[in-house]
Motif scaffolding. Structure first.
Motif, PDB file in Angstrom:
ATOM      1  N   UNK A  41       0.812  -1.093   0.112  1.00  0.00           N
ATOM      2  CA  UNK A  41      -0.017  -0.070   0.198  1.00  0.00           C
ATOM      3  C   UNK A  41       0.996   1.235   0.176  1.00  0.00           C
ATOM      4  N   UNK A  42       0.782   1.967  -1.066  1.00  0.00           N
ATOM      5  CA  UNK A  42       1.720   3.285  -1.217  1.00  0.00           C
ATOM      6  C   UNK A  42       0.585   4.506  -1.014  1.00  0.00           C
ATOM      7  N   UNK A  43       0.841   5.142   0.239  1.00  0.00           N
ATOM      8  CA  UNK A  43      -0.164   6.379   0.495  1.00  0.00           C
ATOM      9  C   UNK A  43       0.604   7.579  -0.095  1.00  0.00           C
TER      10      UNK A  43
ATOM     11  N   UNK B 143      -8.721  -1.974   0.599  1.00  0.00           N
ATOM     12  CA  UNK B 143      -7.504  -1.113   1.237  1.00  0.00           C
ATOM     13  C   UNK B 143      -7.241   0.049   0.595  1.00  0.00           C
TER      14      UNK B 143
ATOM     15  N   UNK C 227      -8.778   2.871   0.635  1.00  0.00           N
ATOM     16  CA  UNK C 227      -8.656   4.102   1.118  1.00  0.00           C
ATOM     17  C   UNK C 227      -7.307   4.499   1.845  1.00  0.00           C
ATOM     18  N   UNK C 228      -6.446   3.694   2.043  1.00  0.00           N
ATOM     19  CA  UNK C 228      -5.197   3.684   2.547  1.00  0.00           C
ATOM     20  C   UNK C 228      -4.136   4.471   1.518  1.00  0.00           C
ATOM     21  N   UNK C 229      -4.222   4.177   0.320  1.00  0.00           N
ATOM     22  CA  UNK C 229      -3.276   4.336  -0.697  1.00  0.00           C
ATOM     23  C   UNK C 229      -3.277   3.389  -2.036  1.00  0.00           C
TER      24      UNK C 229
END
Lengths: 246, 308
Positions: free
Chosen positions: A66-68, B211, B213-215
């Motif tokens: 996951x890359x914010x 997932x 919404x987190x990136x």
């Protein structure tokens, strides 16, 4: 019968905490072990000790990056098994009545003696929760360990699905999601439990708890950038000296 | 999706077979005599049944296939089986009466035609019902199956039939129209498929994992080191590599060549010859079209394995 029950008395299912899952695959192995000796035919493997092993598993763990927009990337481990959907498309497509959903507890099961191995239920499932057994040629899926949870012959603490019993991080929880007072329902309410692919209308019973927001992520900068420019003390002196030496 | 040869063969030939049964039921002109009645009916029946038998070849337990007739209230696959058998039984009676008396019972024929059309529709709905495959989940899917079944059946019936025209319309014209309409539906289907992505139905990697919404969510490591049932059945990717060339082959074999042969028929080529060759070309083209139907289709499970 492949008509879905209008209402199930209970909705037994899993709540999976993506915040605490460490991706160890212990639940995968323990699921395979229990379900090879329990309900239905053994979970088959082909070439298990050879170069191209392949077999049926009821629970598998993906890992995602996951890359914010700001902040460091993180890895989320993502266990995936049957979600025991309220509106299970795998049940209604079955031509033989092998696939069914129990009205008493909502568990979706396969009667292996009626399964012709056509594979249509696996195509109807959005999540890839069903796998054809390569040896028995019948469809396999998570039974929610139906042969453990009601089993009076094993200690009470073991009467939960094998994956839940095994998880060393306590990332898996089992209970009745139709009962708003149950531990799992409270956990879902407190942590914002979510459905997978809700737009497909399957109404999954299993819920996923999203990873908690990490404190660092909100600061907007990755760890490495936040070292002070001019450290003091011995390291500051060393830094300045090395700078002078070019 | 995995393009199983038995399923491709089944959907194409049983479509042509049940289409031809429908045309015979509606009174498509055939040569006189019991032998001709037997032979043309056998052709239709063999096309329909060969497909059905081949479809049982991909089953893990074909010995339990009779159970598949039990769940017709909910299952399109079960409905398909029930309707196919009902059509074949009624058609058998129709053909017996035809062979013995030399006359064709129109009312029974119309009922058989309706059953045959319902069978083809059910075959298409086995795939058209699946929300998990957005390219398939459309009313255009049964339209495509019915269009191709009718066009290929018309060519077969023309090849063995006793007419060069139906009423005022020459069969050459009807055949060309049927082929053009069938491919027009398929082009509409292809056009829709371009935009029917997993993301468009809420089955991209974001909603699949919950997932997003987190990136940005990127598949990092799959759960297994080798291929599995899931990846072979539903994360099949070879179809997309040669899709353009294969589409052209399908349209040329299944559309352009049959139309060209019909035009040669208009210029004087004997009916059995042009229609027979056109049928053979169209069926070959439809095998390619049907292969693509499966191989190109994306299933929502793919969203767990590749970014969508």
């Amino acid at each position: 019968m492949t008509a879905l029950p209008a209402l199930t008395e209970a909705k037994l299912g899993l709540v999976i905490d993506l915040d605490t899952c460490v991706g160890c695959h212990a639940c995968v192995v323990s699921c395979k072990e229990w379900n090879t000796g329990g309900y239905g035919a053994p979970l088959g493997d082909r070439d298990a000790y050879g170069d191209t092993p392949e077999g049926a598993w009821l629970n598998r763990i993906h890992s995602y990056e996951i890359s914010p927009e700001n902040g460091p990337a993180e890895i989320v481990h993502f266990p995936k098994s049957c979600l025991h959907c309220d509106d299970a498309p795998c049940v209604t497509v079955c031509p033989t009545g092998a696939s069914y959903k129990r009205s008493e507890d909502g568990i979706v099961l396969v009667d292996e003696d009626r399964c012709i191995g056509c594979g249509l239920c696996a195509w109807a499932c959005p999540y890839g929760a069903r796998e054809m057994d390569p040896v028995e040629k019948v469809m396999k899926k998570c039974t929610l360990c139906v042969d453990r949870i009601y089993n009076d012959n094993i200690p009470e603490e073991d009467r939960v699905p094998a994956c839940v019993r095994t998880c060393p991080a306590n990332a898996r929880h089992f209970g009745d999601l139709a009962d708003p007072e149950s531990d799992v329902s409270q956990l879902v309410a407190a942590r914002g439990g979510m459905d997978l692919m809700p737009a497909l209308g399957t109404k999954p019973v299993n819920k996923y708890l999203p990873p908690r927001r990490k404190a660092d992520r909100d600061s907007g900068t990755p760890h490495a950038d936040r070292l002070p420019d001019a450290p003091g003390g011995f390291l500051g002196w060393l830094d300045a000296t090395l700078d002078r030496l070019g | 999706m995995h393009p199983a040869v038995s399923i491709i063969f089944f959907t194409v030939t049983s479509g042509a077979g049940f289409g031809m049964i429908a045309l015979l039921g509606l009174g498509f002109p055939m040569p006189e005599g019991w032998l001709a009645a037997f032979l043309v009916s056998a052709l239709a029946g063999v096309l329909a049944v060969a497909g059905l038998i081949s479809s049982t070849l991909h089953l893990g337990h074909p010995e339990r296939a009779l159970l598949a007739f039990t769940q017709w209230p909910t299952s399109w696959l079960s409905r398909e089986g029930v309707l196919a058998v009902a059509t074949m039984v009624a058609f058998g009676i129709y053909v017996l009466v035809w062979m013995v008396t030399g006359s064709r019972v129109l009312l029974l024929g119309i009922a058989i035609a309706a059953l045959a059309v319902a069978t083809i529709y059910s075959t298409a709905m086995i795939y058209g019902q699946l929300r998990t495959v957005p390219a398939w989940h459309t009313g255009l899917t049964p339209a495509v199956y019915l269009g191709f079944a009718f066009a290929s059946a018309l060519l077969a019936a023309t090849a063995v039939g006793a007419a060069t025209a139906l009423g005022p319309l020459p069969l050459v014209v009807i055949a060309i129209l049927a082929v053009v309409v069938a491919w027009a539906i398929k082009f509409a289907w292809w056009r829709r498929a371009e935009t029917a992505t997993l993301a468009s139905i809420g089955a991209g990697t974001g909603p699949a994992t919950g997932l997003s919404s987190l990136g940005t969510v990127r598949p990092f490591e799959p759960p297994h080191t080798g291929p599995t049932y899931l990846t072979r059945e539903m994360v099949h990717r070879i179809g997309r590599k040669h899709a353009r060339v294969l589409r052209i082959i399908a349209v040329v074999l299944g559309g352009a060549i049959p139309i060209g042969l019909a035009l040669l028929g208009w210029l004087g080529l004997p009916t059995p010859l042009w229609a027979g060759l056109a049928f053979a070309a169209m069926i070959s083209g439809l095998f390619v079209e049907r292969w693509l139907f499966f191989a190109e289709a994306e299933h929502s499970v793919a969203a767990y394995y590749h970014p969508h």
